[in-house]
Scaffold this motif. Structure first.
Motif, PDB file in Angstrom:
ATOM      1  N   ARG A  56     -18.049 136.932 -10.073  1.00  0.00           N
ATOM      2  CA  ARG A  56     -18.171 136.601  -8.660  1.00  0.00           C
ATOM      3  C   ARG A  56     -18.240 135.090  -8.517  1.00  0.00           C
ATOM      4  O   ARG A  56     -19.226 134.544  -8.057  1.00  0.00           O
ATOM      5  CB  ARG A  56     -19.422 137.246  -8.063  1.00  0.00           C
ATOM      6  CG  ARG A  56     -19.361 138.761  -8.065  1.00  0.00           C
ATOM      7  CD  ARG A  56     -20.537 139.365  -7.367  1.00  0.00           C
ATOM      8  NE  ARG A  56     -20.478 139.194  -5.936  1.00  0.00           N
ATOM      9  CZ  ARG A  56     -19.712 139.924  -5.138  1.00  0.00           C
ATOM     10  NH1 ARG A  56     -18.945 140.845  -5.623  1.00  0.00           N
ATOM     11  NH2 ARG A  56     -19.731 139.719  -3.851  1.00  0.00           N
TER      12      ARG A  56
ATOM     13  N   THR B 188     -18.465 138.108   1.779  1.00  0.00           N
ATOM     14  CA  THR B 188     -19.700 138.150   0.989  1.00  0.00           C
ATOM     15  C   THR B 188     -19.704 137.048  -0.060  1.00  0.00           C
ATOM     16  O   THR B 188     -20.738 136.448  -0.320  1.00  0.00           O
ATOM     17  CB  THR B 188     -19.885 139.520   0.302  1.00  0.00           C
ATOM     18  OG1 THR B 188     -18.617 139.977  -0.117  1.00  0.00           O
ATOM     19  CG2 THR B 188     -20.503 140.518   1.218  1.00  0.00           C
ATOM     20  N   LEU B 189     -18.556 136.812  -0.638  1.00  0.00           N
ATOM     21  CA  LEU B 189     -18.513 135.771  -1.670  1.00  0.00           C
ATOM     22  C   LEU B 189     -18.828 134.405  -1.065  1.00  0.00           C
ATOM     23  O   LEU B 189     -19.585 133.630  -1.648  1.00  0.00           O
ATOM     24  CB  LEU B 189     -17.134 135.749  -2.336  1.00  0.00           C
ATOM     25  CG  LEU B 189     -16.877 136.879  -3.329  1.00  0.00           C
ATOM     26  CD1 LEU B 189     -15.413 136.953  -3.687  1.00  0.00           C
ATOM     27  CD2 LEU B 189     -17.704 136.680  -4.587  1.00  0.00           C
TER      28      LEU B 189
ATOM     29  N   ASN C 204     -20.538 133.878   1.522  1.00  0.00           N
ATOM     30  CA  ASN C 204     -21.958 133.871   1.870  1.00  0.00           C
ATOM     31  C   ASN C 204     -22.828 133.629   0.649  1.00  0.00           C
ATOM     32  O   ASN C 204     -23.939 133.128   0.772  1.00  0.00           O
ATOM     33  CB  ASN C 204     -22.355 135.193   2.536  1.00  0.00           C
ATOM     34  CG  ASN C 204     -21.852 135.258   3.957  1.00  0.00           C
ATOM     35  OD1 ASN C 204     -21.475 134.233   4.533  1.00  0.00           O
ATOM     36  ND2 ASN C 204     -21.823 136.445   4.523  1.00  0.00           N
ATOM     37  N   GLU C 205     -22.319 134.007  -0.476  1.00  0.00           N
ATOM     38  CA  GLU C 205     -23.074 133.732  -1.707  1.00  0.00           C
ATOM     39  C   GLU C 205     -22.923 132.281  -2.125  1.00  0.00           C
ATOM     40  O   GLU C 205     -23.513 131.858  -3.103  1.00  0.00           O
ATOM     41  CB  GLU C 205     -22.590 134.644  -2.841  1.00  0.00           C
ATOM     42  CG  GLU C 205     -23.070 136.064  -2.699  1.00  0.00           C
ATOM     43  CD  GLU C 205     -22.405 136.991  -3.699  1.00  0.00           C
ATOM     44  OE1 GLU C 205     -21.861 136.489  -4.704  1.00  0.00           O
ATOM     45  OE2 GLU C 205     -22.435 138.204  -3.470  1.00  0.00           O
TER      46      GLU C 205
ATOM     47  N   ARG D 279     -32.606 139.617  -0.864  1.00  0.00           N
ATOM     48  CA  ARG D 279     -31.904 140.295   0.215  1.00  0.00           C
ATOM     49  C   ARG D 279     -32.916 140.968   1.134  1.00  0.00           C
ATOM     50  O   ARG D 279     -33.694 141.820   0.695  1.00  0.00           O
ATOM     51  CB  ARG D 279     -30.960 141.334  -0.377  1.00  0.00           C
ATOM     52  CG  ARG D 279     -29.897 141.774   0.590  1.00  0.00           C
ATOM     53  CD  ARG D 279     -28.775 142.475  -0.129  1.00  0.00           C
ATOM     54  NE  ARG D 279     -28.212 143.483   0.756  1.00  0.00           N
ATOM     55  CZ  ARG D 279     -28.616 144.741   0.771  1.00  0.00           C
ATOM     56  NH1 ARG D 279     -29.545 145.140  -0.053  1.00  0.00           N
ATOM     57  NH2 ARG D 279     -28.059 145.603   1.589  1.00  0.00           N
TER      58      ARG D 279
END
Lengths: 1026, 405
Positions: free
Chosen positions: A680, A713-714, A716-717, B133
């Motif tokens: 990721r 999502t990536l 956001n990471e 989270r």
């Protein structure tokens, strides 16, 4: 990878019958089994106690003659007491540090360790009798201890750059040391999992640039050769009937796997990381295999020695010495020294009260307690006591950097560590004896060096004791082989035993590290290995033993020839078969580890990343196959390969050599590989981005959506990528689907758009598109369509048909009696909005200079002109093209961003000319980039509904579309538009609103680009798969 | 209050089935409960609430044991643990709720679900700060669904259904926060169903909250009439002292009303601090397209954050219409006999005076849209560049316009 130290051995005493187990285990394994601790000890001593160390390490190679007389240290357990406390303490600390360092460089280490533990059952197999054996041949130990002492002299000479090679060099040495396992180790080598551990390594840490990799390659080769040598030794061992190593796997299987280890995919670097593959077995195996080992004949300690010597001799003095030495020697010596130092120190440690501790230490202890689970506290206390006692003993209570000290790892207890070291101490005898032994054995070593037989059957070591031990070794090995072959459970056991051996081999490679410069060699050597594995794998792997290298220089020509021959023998024998067998094993181990994790419960943070598969596949081209079972590492590509594969595919797309469906297949395969391996990072982002672009370009919105959601999502990471480009796509997509339930998501997205992001041309354009859609401003939408950056047009395409249809509805309803086609064609984006388009209308380009463009007073005056001019038919002024150009130029100089920026907020700002200018500017901006963005075939994506520059053509298209909708078009030939008669002139035609309103208008059917059926499937794409 | 006294009070409430008082004792904001737990823990570091509460009736004992543990965890500042305890407390409570035949358990249910949500939110905050989270609020939504199901079944006593609306409100609140608004639909359908208790049987506070959410959700569906009705209901039934709630309702009601053609009085705007709408209202009044655009640009981020941007954006056509109406009036003065035929050039000039310089095609586009959306009755003559408006009532009331697509 987390910096979490890997779990060292869990407490298993109860299960294994306490001391008996340990005694047996270490009696057998003394020189190899407990290596991590030795390693740390070694490093620690090199680092912290150099003076003492130097005393031992710096001693010149002793004369070869006096080894036989060395008194063997009694393998009594009495020796363990003094050493245990201090040794454990060191281990704790050192292990932490080393692990941390190592983790930073290389994530696979963790699994390596687990693998080490996972393999232990194999070792247990031998242990019961081993202890007894050990009693029976104390001399061997003494000798060996001596040998270590002597070997210690080598590391310095060996040099820093050798350290890496040393890691491998160790192996051959280790191999003969444990013939029983040696071969298994080699079998284990090629495990795909293992290989992946090395292959999937992150790039070298920044601190070690090319030096590491360049050093790594030759070192690797050297290692390969040594592996080959060791293998050869294994072969000889088999021939001699002492093929104990084979026993577990069964002869044929062993041979297959064996071959594989040299010639199949994995580079030997992977061998070093063998633990990586073995890892998944984890601690679980402890409880799995207690029953098997008992029947197996214990190989005595003496064969270890003999084999060790033999291999060493075979490898040539310098190499073998350097290679073999560090692993054992330093540890032995250090543990002895440690014992000497620690006995009083341990007692003293208890005496110092916490009040006298340095504050940093207090803080550290506090942190440790806070971090620990309540249940772990007793254990923690124990560990801390050792660590602190140790620090005190070393007089470093105040000098040690407690602040940066990692938390003690509690997954193994101090008691274990202590027990381990106690056994070590017991085996190597009392400190006094060991000292003597060191000298004595060194002699043995030196003596053996020159002529040490290359065959088991003819050891050239003159001292009688040695001969005796050799003979015994052979005998035991034979016995072992016989037992193993007889054993009913041999096959099942074989896998495990083999596994164990393999991982231990991995463990051992790691141990070594050659020279004095390499005190930190543990981690360093590692990172090199892995760096090498990642970078130079291909080369090193192919050219295994053919290149010369500092190690190889020690070999004679004949020896080299022999090696090459031998290597060649296995060159083509390995391949898939062995690979899949070992991959199966790796997979099994991984499964076991997963089970173990599940068994442990969820109160601990599970490091899932460590359980991720590490691929070994080297293919740049791989078709997507939806997995129906756990992935096979042999078919998964590691990160570096994926990068190359992506590069290749992007290149192919750019060159337009492949179609979309081929790319789709390839991209999906890459995405799958990323997912499987928990990749990721920027690579994953690149893959998804390229795929999303390719999908957009082709019009495959479904695939685009998958990529977009992953990208979101990536991003956001925090993974870098073309975030704003894809934010713009998302806004357009959601705006386009706002009426179909995306409005909430759109609002959500808009909420997250920051001001500075909104200023980005692509995002500003997207926001303008959204505003135009919300206002149903068709003119503006198509102006934006013309000026869309990158692939925005692909998403706007989605909405074009229904927007046109809506606009038709509006036109039919609002206009009477007719709407001329040129107007309609411009409004609906069939023809480019140009002055010619609205020729004969009031659209004076000069009046439409945007508010951002400071208009001269004269132009301002002309603003009123359309108002004054007759609405009926104001002819376009002769100077209007020039004015349009001026406006366009001004706009162009302002830049596409400036043009789109204010336009985004107020969609009605800016006139036709301005929009055209913006479009031109954007187009110009797009053309500056010669290379299509990754994943695209075209530099400039035209879109499915490009406006025609020629008005007549646009009107023709418009007329055709209107006909499809069922609208009534009049004029052109004979209508009131004043047609010339004969041919249909679309630009003269008009939409008859009244007649059209009476009709049931219907939207022309859209053909899906990616059909669910096969109507659009391109045959060549389909065939290209095969 | 000592812990023993607290437990005694609780026991007494249970014995006499005093719901409202028990509700006050159970809420995590209850000073009595906090004090009791604090005292108990100070006196005995190894204090175990399970022992202390064992004298309570079955079910309640488990509930209070977990509940007090939750309070203790909150006092320790570990909210995630507190949330786990709160969830642990929920299950025995639901059991009691199910088994007790009295409707008095409805009151403590309010406290229990509110506790759960606020602790979940705190836990999420803690998790977010720790870089983890935040999933507790989502989990809380799931837990509330269980509560809702139990209260909807209302085993033994139909009056227990009265707990449901509060749970619905809380759930919607969570969904708004988590942006999972599609989950609201099912809940609302249930509220409207016959299975649900009569809407007027619920306390006014809950009705107001519910209607507020219904109104807000209706906006997203572009169902502005319903939005107006619901929000007006909320405004009218809101407690007169609840100024903040009124302002909140008005924040969404004013744009809806604007869209439907009702401009709020300056007094109302001033009374409820709705200053952000003042320029919009002014633009609506005067047909000031420039002011409208400028306001929308300047306040874009604020309106987007408040969730009203997409709503306000739809006012643009109303502003255009206002401007067109002015043009129409001027034109009627100039050429009374051709009053129904507004030259588009005049509209274009008016727009240009507003700083919006459009070419005729775009003006036609706007005019066409105005007609199509029924802001204006009439038609366009493209050839003559004239908008012909109806003789009677050319500008019908705004709420007859086609606002939704």
């Amino acid at each position: 990878m987390t910096g979490r130290p890997p779990p060292p051995p869990p407490p298993q005493q109860q299960q294994w019958g306490g001391q008996a187990y340990y005694g047996g285990y270490y009696g057998q394994q003394g020189y190899e089994g407990y290596d991590p601790y030795q390693q740390y000890n070694q490093a620690y001593y090199a680092q912290q106690q150099q003076q003492q160390y130097a005393a031992a390490a710096g001693q010149p190679p002793p004369p070869p003659s006096d080894d036989a007389s060395a008194p063997p240290p009694p393998p009594s357990k009495d020796g363990e007491a003094p050493s245990s406390a201090s040794a454990a303490g060191y281990d704790q600390q050192q292990a932490q540090q080393q692990y941390a360092a190592q983790q930073a460089a290389h994530g696979g280490a963790y699994s390596g360790y687990s693998g080490y533990y996972g393999q232990q059952p194999g070792a247990y197999g031998q242990q019961p009798g081993a202890y007894g054996q050990q009693q029976g041949y104390p001399g061997a130990y003494g000798q060996q201890a001596g040998a270590y002492g002597q070997l210690q002299g080598y590391p310095g000479a060996y040099g820093q750059q050798q350290s890496y090679a040393g890691a491998y060099g160790q192996q051959p040495a280790g191999y003969p040391g444990a013939p029983h396992y040696g071969q298994q180790q080699h079998q284990q080598g090629p495990q795909p999992g293992t290989y992946g551990a090395a292959a999937g390594q992150p790039p070298l840490p920044p601190g070690k640039p090319e030096a590491a990799s360049s050093a790594a390659v030759p070192a690797w080769k050297a290692a390969a050769d040594r592996v080959a040598a060791a293998a050869a030794a294994g072969q000889r061992a088999q021939q001699a009937g002492s093929a104990a190593g084979r026993s577990p796997a069964g002869p044929s299987a062993a041979a297959g796997a064996f071959d594989d280890s040299y010639n199949a995919v994995p580079p030997p670097a992977a061998l070093a990381g063998a633990g990586g593959g073995a890892a998944p077995a984890g601690r679980r195996t402890f409880s799995i295999r207690p029953q098997l080992p008992r029947q197996q004949p214990p190989p005595p300690a003496s064969p270890l020695v003999a084999a060790f010597k033999q291999a060493a001799a075979q490898l040539g003095p310098g190499v073998a010495g350097a290679a073999a030495a560090p692993a054992y020697t330093a540890v032995q010596v250090s543990s002895q020294q440690q014992r000497m130092a620690a006995a009083p120190a341990a007692a003293a440690a208890a005496a110092v009260s916490p009040q006298q501790w340095p504050p940093a230490l207090k803080a550290w202890v506090e942190r440790a307690f806070k971090a620990a689970d309540v249940r772990q506290r007793p254990k923690l206390q124990e560990v801390l006591k050792k660590v602190i006692g140790d620090a005190q003993a070393a007089g470093e209570l105040w000098t040690r950097d407690w602040e940066s000290m990692p938390m003690p790892d509690l997954s193994y207890s101090a008691a274990d560590a202590a027990a381990v070291l106690a056994e070590v101490a017991a085996v190597s005898g009392s400190s006094a004896a060991a000292g003597g032994a060191a000298g004595a054995a060194a002699g043995a070593w030196g003596q053996q060096r020159p002529g040490a037989g290359s065959r088991w059957s003819s050891p050239a070591a003159p001292p009688s004791q040695q001969q005796q031990s050799l003979a015994q070794a052979a005998a035991y090995a034979q016995q072992a082989a016989a037992y193993a072959q007889q054993a009913a459970a041999a096959k099942a056991a074989a896998a495990r035993g083999g596994k164990g051996g393999g991982s231990r081999a991995g463990q051992r490679y790691r141990l070594d590290t050659g020279g004095e410069d390499d005190r930190y060699g543990y981690s360093r050597g590692h990172s090199r290995q892995h760096g090498q594995a990642g970078k130079g794998r291909k080369r090193s792997y192919r050219s295994d033993s053919s290149t010369s290298d500092s190690d190889e220089e020690h070999w004679s020509y004949a020896e080299r020839q022999r090696r090459q021959r031998r290597a060649g023998r296995f060159a083509d024998a390995g391949g898939r078969l062995g690979g899949s067998a070992s991959s199966w094993r790796a997979e099994e181990e991984r499964r076991q580890r997963l089970l173990a994790v599940m068994d442990e419960g969820s109160d601990e943070e599970v490091d899932w990343d460590s359980l991720a598969i590490k691929g070994t596949c080297q293919d740049l081209e791989k078709s997507y196959f939806r997995l129906t079972s756990a992935p096979d590492p042999a078919t998964v590509r590691p990160e570096p390969v994926l990068r190359r594969a992506l590069e290749r595919l992007v290149g192919l797309l750019r060159a337009r050599e492949v179609g979309y469906f081929y790319a789709l297949d390839q991209f999906k395969g890459m995405r799958q590989d990323c997912v499987i391996q928990h990749i990721r990072n920027d690579l994953a982002v690149q893959v998804y981005e390229a795929h999303a672009r390719a999908a957009l370009e082709y019009g495959d919105v479904a695939e685009y959506n998958q990529c977009q959601s992953q990208l979101r999502t990536l991003y956001n990471e925090g993974v870098p990528g073309s975030k704003l480009e894809f934010l713009a796509y998302r806004i357009i997509y959601q705006a386009v689907h706002a009426r179909h339930g995306e409005i909430l998501q759109l609002l959500n997205t808009l909420k997250k758009v920051k001001r500075e992001e909104a200023a980005h041309p692509a995002v500003a354009h997207a926001l303008a598109v959204r505003a135009a859609l919300a206002a149903q401003d068709y003119r503006r939408f198509f102006a934006l369509y013309a000026s869309a950056p990158a692939l925005g047009r692909a998403l706007m395409d989605i909405y074009v048909p229904s927007l046109r249809f809506d606009a038709l509805g509006v036109a039919v309803k609002a206009f009477k009696p007719t709407v001329p086609l040129p107007f309609l064609a411009c409004m609906l984006g069939f023809a480019a909005a140009s002055p010619a388009c609205s020729a004969g209308k009031a659209g004076d380009p000069a009046s439409s200079s945007p508010s951002t463009n400071p208009a001269p007073a004269s132009e301002l005056a002309s603003v009123e002109e359309p108002g004054k001019s007759d609405a009926g038919a104001s002819p376009s002024k002769p100077d209007s093209p020039a004015a349009a150009e001026a406006a366009a130029a001004a706009n162009g100089s302002a830049g596409a961003g400036a043009a789109a920026g204010p336009g985004a907020a107020s969609p009605h700002a800016g006139g036709g000319a301005a929009a055209a200018a913006a479009a031109a500017a954007a187009a110009a901006g797009g053309e500056e980039e010669e290379v299509p963005p990754p994943g695209c075939r075209e530099t400039h994506y035209v879109g499915d509904y490009p406006a025609k520059d020629d008005l007549e053509e646009g009107c023709q298209d418009c007329a055709a579309w209107l006909a499809e909708c069922g609208a009534v078009v009049t004029g052109g030939t004979d209508g009131d538009g004043g047609g010339e008669g004969g041919a249909f002139v679309a630009s003269q035609a008009a939409l008859d609103c009244k007649a059209s309103a009476a009709q049931q208008l219907k939207m022309p059917e859209e053909k899906a680009k990616v059909a669910h059926g096969d109507e659009n499937l391109k045959l060549e794409d389909f065939l290209a798969r095969f | 209050m000592s812990f023993a006294a607290y437990l005694q009070a609780v026991g007494a409430c249970i014995a006499r089935q005093d719901g409202p008082q028990l509700r006050d004792l159970v809420t995590i904001d209850s000073g009595a409960a906090q004090q009791a737990v604090m005292q108990a823990r100070q006196g005995n570091p190894g204090w175990n609430p399970a022992h202390a509460t064992s004298r309570l009736p079955e079910g309640w004992a488990e509930f209070f044991s977990s509940h007090c543990a939750c309070l203790a965890a909150l006092q320790d500042g570990s909210r995630v643990e507190a949330y786990e305890k709160a969830v642990a407390a929920l299950h025995p409570f639901l059991k009691v709720f199910r088994e007790d035949a009295g409707a008095w358990v409805v009151s403590p249910m309010h406290s229990v679900v509110h506790n759960l949500r606020s602790v979940a939110q705190m836990a999420d905050h803690e998790l977010r700060r720790a870089g983890q989270r935040p999933d507790k609020l989502g989990d809380c939504g799931d837990q509330l669904r269980k509560c809702f199901a139990v209260s909807l079944q209302a085993p033994g006593n139909k009056d227990k259904k009265l707990a449901a609306l509060d749970i619905v409100n809380l759930s919607i609140k969570i969904y708004f926060r988590l942006n999972t608004l599609r989950l609201c639909k099912n809940l609302m359908r249930t509220v409207d169903s016959r299975q649900f208790a009569a809407f007027n049987a619920f306390p006014a506070a809950q009705r107001v909250t519910y209607k507020f959410y219904v109104g807000r959700l209706a906006v997203f569906d572009e169902n502005y009439q319903e939005a107006r009705a619901s929000l007006e209901y909320a405004l009218q039934h809101c407690h007169r002292a609840a100024q903040r709630n009124k302002a909140l309702v008005l924040k969404y009601l004013v744009p809806v009303q604007l869209l439907l053609g009702h401009l709020p009085s300056p007094a109302l705007v001033a009374a409820h601090q709705l200053h952000q709408y003042e320029p919009i209202i002014a633009a609506m009044r005067s047909g000031d397209v420039k002011l409208f655009n400028n306001t929308m640009d300047a306040q874009q981020f604020r309106f987007i954050q408040e969730g009203t941007y997409l709503l306000l954006e739809k006012l643009r056509y109303a502003v255009f219409r206002r401007l067109l109406r002015k043009v129409h009036a001027v034109h009627a003065k100039l050429e009374p006999e051709k009053r129904a035929q507004i030259p588009l050039a005049q509209f274009q000039a008016a727009l240009a005076m507003q700083g919006l310089e459009l070419d005729m095609d775009e003006v036609e586009c706007i005019a066409a849209n105005l007609i199509f959306r029924k802001y204006v009755k009439g038609y366009l003559s493209h050839k003559a560049k004239i908008m012909v408006v109806a003789k009677t009532d050319p500008f019908p009331p705004l709420d007859t316009a086609a606002l939704a697509d």
